[in-house]
Each structure stands twice: as structure tokens, then as C-alpha cells.
Design an enzyme around this catalytic site. Structure first.
Site, PDB file in Angstrom:
ATOM      1  N   HIS A 153      42.070  36.517  42.197  1.00 57.22           N
ATOM      2  CA  HIS A 153      42.911  35.338  41.975  1.00 57.22           C
ATOM      3  C   HIS A 153      44.154  35.383  42.867  1.00 57.22           C
ATOM      4  O   HIS A 153      44.587  34.352  43.399  1.00 57.22           O
ATOM      5  CB  HIS A 153      43.303  35.284  40.495  1.00 57.22           C
ATOM      6  CG  HIS A 153      44.313  34.248  40.165  1.00 57.22           C
ATOM      7  ND1 HIS A 153      45.592  34.560  39.787  1.00 57.22           N
ATOM      8  CD2 HIS A 153      44.249  32.894  40.171  1.00 57.22           C
ATOM      9  CE1 HIS A 153      46.270  33.450  39.566  1.00 57.22           C
ATOM     10  NE2 HIS A 153      45.482  32.427  39.789  1.00 57.22           N
ATOM     11  N   GLU A 205      52.615  32.794  36.342  1.00 58.26           N
ATOM     12  CA  GLU A 205      51.446  32.066  35.844  1.00 58.26           C
ATOM     13  C   GLU A 205      50.840  32.784  34.648  1.00 58.26           C
ATOM     14  O   GLU A 205      50.443  32.150  33.654  1.00 58.26           O
ATOM     15  CB  GLU A 205      50.412  31.923  36.965  1.00 58.26           C
ATOM     16  CG  GLU A 205      49.182  31.137  36.567  1.00 58.26           C
ATOM     17  CD  GLU A 205      48.191  30.986  37.709  1.00 58.26           C
ATOM     18  OE1 GLU A 205      47.048  30.594  37.421  1.00 58.26           O
ATOM     19  OE2 GLU A 205      48.554  31.260  38.872  1.00 58.26           O
ATOM     20  N   GLU A 251      43.291  34.271  46.282  1.00 59.41           N
ATOM     21  CA  GLU A 251      43.119  32.817  46.312  1.00 59.41           C
ATOM     22  C   GLU A 251      44.457  32.125  46.600  1.00 59.41           C
ATOM     23  O   GLU A 251      44.538  31.206  47.408  1.00 59.41           O
ATOM     24  CB  GLU A 251      42.544  32.341  44.979  1.00 59.41           C
ATOM     25  CG  GLU A 251      42.377  30.839  44.871  1.00 59.41           C
ATOM     26  CD  GLU A 251      42.702  30.331  43.502  1.00 59.41           C
ATOM     27  OE1 GLU A 251      43.540  29.411  43.400  1.00 59.41           O
ATOM     28  OE2 GLU A 251      42.130  30.834  42.521  1.00 59.41           O
ATOM     29  N   HIS A 252      45.505  32.573  45.953  1.00 55.88           N
ATOM     30  CA  HIS A 252      46.846  32.036  46.238  1.00 55.88           C
ATOM     31  C   HIS A 252      47.231  32.288  47.692  1.00 55.88           C
ATOM     32  O   HIS A 252      47.770  31.406  48.375  1.00 55.88           O
ATOM     33  CB  HIS A 252      47.879  32.711  45.331  1.00 55.88           C
ATOM     34  CG  HIS A 252      47.977  32.133  43.962  1.00 55.88           C
ATOM     35  ND1 HIS A 252      49.134  31.594  43.448  1.00 55.88           N
ATOM     36  CD2 HIS A 252      47.044  32.020  42.971  1.00 55.88           C
ATOM     37  CE1 HIS A 252      48.930  31.178  42.214  1.00 55.88           C
ATOM     38  NE2 HIS A 252      47.662  31.435  41.895  1.00 55.88           N
TER      39      HIS A 252
END
Length: 454
Positions: free
Chosen positions: A80, A160, A83-84
Site C-alpha cells: 500500500h 490514514e 501504491e502511494h
């Protein structure tokens, strides 16, 4: 915030997405339509083309066969996190400019991380397709990362995590329930990763993951919209075909899922909770493991039991007994190694969770004893197949349905023919599916209660 991972969503939102996945995602293309065209580039990259000529728009997606369940122990969250970081730039595109370029050209873009895959997409006018293909191919091979970009983004991911999990009691409950259901398998942890391990990730970790997994022989290109295979193939060869394999094709070696050996219960109390919530998970095979016929039967079972106001659970718990204000059931089959069958209920204000649980168990027992009626099964199949028809109105939904299915072990033909598999489901199939998942298996029950934190 670049993505909304399923495991990081509040539970009510998760329910909505899962149900939409069941109704809309499966069979985004009906069997009356031709199969999507497929081909493979010389570097091993697979390509799928889904024509939809109603408007001069395309959805361009690149799916990587690597997700949160493929991370090295001690490095959770790296899928993840990367991905950022994929939006941080290359020699051609300055950090943060990728999405701005797409927007200036009238498009939209985003990305998402799953346990079994990571994907990036743009929705844009057909004449801008070469632009986004060039940009996506560029960052497949030329991503530039330094501490100046990586470390601040790590703080974004940590925030997040705080917002989506630590500040959401239902998400915290779901995390504990998944750990109880899946045990040591990676599905038992959140896609976003463990907080301490995220905080320790650095530039080298991101680049190592990128160089190992972001290679064309580990990727699938899906383009849906106003394009044909004949038009797309030269573009795919031009922009992606020249990228060399940077690493061997990834072969997964994961631990097997061991189902609970006894019923488990997870109870959380939290002062932020105003109304109690009851949840139950049963281990179930994923679509690929279940096979087309059984997977379709599990979808129909979920619809019959808890798929709306005409379902058995709603009529019994909300209308007749008045012990709940909301209730649903769902089958989550889009997992490569194994899914789950779930129930969710909200008691009446001031109501008793024990009464809700007893009522759900009573309806499940009745179905296992008596089976389903002709009327119930036909109504459930009609809803699911109609949803597949409506999915054709959303180009992105079609592309996502095929991508998710391919990444979790299904074939193009199985995805394409899903409405027919649903139409063929019989009462006997539904009862057999129910017995395989709900009888003689051990569940994980979750209770979210108002009160002091536990």
C-alpha cells in the site's frame, strides 16, 4: 489519500462495497456479448480489451499480481505504501504531477491495494489514451524515489491508518475478527499493515519492492471503452512492449488458511460507539476455490438470506420479530486463498444482541433444515443477474470486474459467463452451499458495544 482499501473501511461502508461487488462486479459482461479480446506482449504482460463504444471514453488499468498478502514478514504495509509512492514522479514527470496531468486532460485517476493485487487506473477521453499509456509505462520502469518524497508520504499513510482504523471502532473490531478467522495467514492482518512496521519503512524498502514486483511479466493491462483490440495492440506494444523483464515472474508461496478449531467471540467496548453492532464471519472458499457453480450458489444464498428487504433475515428480524433495525448477509469470494461468509445486524435501540444472535441462528437453522423456496431462489437470481446487466452502464465497473476476477484466480470465460452460472443455480445447489459453509464449521462472532474502551 490515494486509496480506499477494503480492510481499512468502516464496517458499514465495507458491507455496501461487498454487496455492490456481488451484484455488480460478477459478470460485468453478459454472455450475449462477445468475450473480451486477450493477447500477451513478448515481455509477458497480459492485455485484455473490453469494447464499449457508447461514448468516446476509455478506462485504462494496470494490475500488478502482488498485494498485501505477499509482503515479507516485518515489512507489512509496503504494498500500500508503494501504491502511494507511485505518484511521486520520474525523470519525465515531476513529483505529484501525474494526477494533475490527467486532470488537465479531462480525466480521473486513482489506485487501490488489495491482499492479492495492486492496480492503477485512469478514465479519460479516447484521444488521450496514448498519453496515459505513456505515463503509466514510464512509472512502471522509471520511478524515482528519495527520502524527501518517501518519508513525508510515510506520515500520510500513518495518518490514514489512524483515521480509517484507529478512529473507527467497527474497523478495529473487523481487524480482530479477521485475525481470529484467518490466523497466521496474511488475510488476518489489515491491508494497510502494522503501525510499527509502517513507521520503519524507508526508501530502500520501497525500491526493493518496486524492482521485484513491478515488472511487465507480473502485470495485466485492461482497457475498457471505445477501443478495439486492433487499435490497442500497436499502442500496447509501443508503450509497454519495450519494457524488459526486471525480475522473474512472481510465484506465490503462502501459508495455508487454517479455519478456526472452535467458535470464537470478539467483544469491543468503546465510548465512541452509540449503538451496538453484531457481526459474524464463517470461513468460506474464494470464487476460484469454490468453482463457478458453487461460487454462484453462495452468491444466491447470501441474497436469499440477507440481500435486502425481501430477504429471510430482514423479514424475520426487522418486520416480524422487531429485534433489529438492519440485517444483511454477504459472501466475500474475491480472495485468492479463501474468503468468508458474513452476517451483520443492528439491534433495535436499547435492544439485546443476544436476541439478534438467536434470531439469526434460528433463520440459518431453518434454511439448513427446510432449504429455499422456488420464489426465493428466482427472486435472488433475478436481482443478481439484473445487477450484471446494469453493470454495463459503468465502464470502470466492467474493467474492475475482470481485473479483480483475473487477479483472484478466475478465467476470462468464468467472469464472462457468471450470469449464466447464476441462472443455472438450483434449490439443491443453494442448500448444499449453505451446508458446506454454515453447518459444522466454526465461526467468529463480533460484538461492538457502547461503554468503556476494551
Amino acid at each position: 489519500m490515494r486509496t480506499r482499501t477494503l480492510a481499512a473501511l468502516p464496517f458499514a461502508a465495507l458491507i455496501v462495497l461487498v454487496l455492490l461487488g456481488l451484484v455488480l462486479g460478477r459478470g460485468g459482461s453478459l454472455t450475449a456479448e462477445p468475450l473480451p479480446d486477450t493477447f500477451r506482449l513478448s515481455n509477458g504482460m497480459d492485455v485484455l480489451v473490453i469494447p464499449d463504444h457508447r461514448a468516446p471514453v476509455v478506462t485504462h488499468m494496470v494490475w500488478y499480481e502482488v498485494g498485501a498478502a505477499d509482503e515479507t514478514p516485518g515489512k507489512t504495509g509496503i504494498a500500500h505504501f508503494l501504491e502511494h509512492l507511485m505518484f511521486k514522479g520520474t525523470d519525465k514527470i515531476e513529483p505529484g504531477q501525474f494526477s494533475r496531468i490527467v486532470a488537465r486532460n479531462g480525466g480521473q485517476d486513482n489506485a487501490f491495494t488489495h491482499y492479492d493485487f495492486t492496480a492503477y487506473f485512469q478514465v479519460i477521453a479516447k484521444d488521450r489514451l496514448p498519453l496515459v499509456m505513456e505515463m503509466e509505462a514510464d512509472r512502471m520502469i522509471n520511478l524515482k524515489l528519495t527520502d524527501a518524497e518517501v518519508l513525508p508520504e510515510r506520515d500520510v499513510v500513518l495518518e490514514e491508518l489512524r483515521m480509517r482504523i484507529e478512529n473507527e471502532p467497527a474497523a478495529e473490531l473487523q481487524s480482530e475478527m479477521n485475525a481470529a478467522l484467518y490466523g497466521d495467514h496474511p488475510y488476518g492482518r489489515d491491508i494497510i499493515g502494522h503501525k510499527a512496521e509502517i513507521a520503519a519503512l524507508g526508501t530502500g524498502d520501497a525500491l526493493d519492492f518496486y524492482n521485484r514486483f513491478y515488472t511487465p511479466n507480473n502485470a495485466t493491462l485492461i482497457v475498457a471503452g471505445d477501443v478495439t483490440a486492433e487499435e490497442l495492440k500497436p499502442l500496447a506494444e509501443k508503450y509497454y512492449g519495450g519494457i524488459a523483464e526486471r525480475a522473474p515472474t512472481f510465484l506465490r508461496k503462502r501459508t495455508e488458511i487454517v479455519s478456526p478449531a472452535e467458535d470464537k467471540r470478539v467483544t469491543r467496548r468503546d465510548p465512541r460507539v452509540e449503538e451496538a453492532t453484531w457481526i459474524r464471519f464463517y470461513p468460506a472458499p474464494g470464487y476460484a476455490g469454490a468453482g463457478a457453480e458453487r461460487g454462484a450458489a453462495l452468491d444466491v444464498l447470501a441474497q436469499v438470506l440477507g440481500g435486502g428487504t425481501t430477504s429471510r433475515l430482514y423479514r424475520a428480524l426487522v418486520v416480524e420479530q422487531g429485534v433489529a433495525t438492519a440485517v444483511s448477509s454477504w459472501y466475500e469470494g474475491s480472495r485468492l486463498d479463501g474468503g468468508k461468509f458474513g452476517f451483520y445486524a443492528l439491534p433495535q435501540v436499547g435492544g439485546d444482541l443476544d436476541a439478534v444472535e438467536t434470531a439469526v441462528e434460528g433463520e440459518v437453522a431453518r434454511l439448513l433444515e427446510e432449504g429455499v423456496t422456488d420464489e426465493e431462489i428466482e427472486r435472488a437470481k433475478t436481482v443478481i443477474v439484473a445487477g450484471a446487466v446494469y453493470a454495463r452502464d459503468n465502464q470502470r465497473t466492467m474493467a474492475y470486474a475482470y481485473g479483480e476476477g483475473l487477479m483472484t484466480g478466475m478465467s476470462v470465460e468464468e467472469i464472462h459467463e457468471w450470469p449464466d452460472r447464476v441462472r443455472e443455480v438450483t434449490k439443491e445447489d443453494v442448500l448444499e452451499a449453505a451446508k458446506s459453509v454454515l453447518a459444522g464449521t466454526h465461526s467468529v462472532t463480533g460484538e461492538l458495544l457502547p461503554g468503556g474502551r476494551s
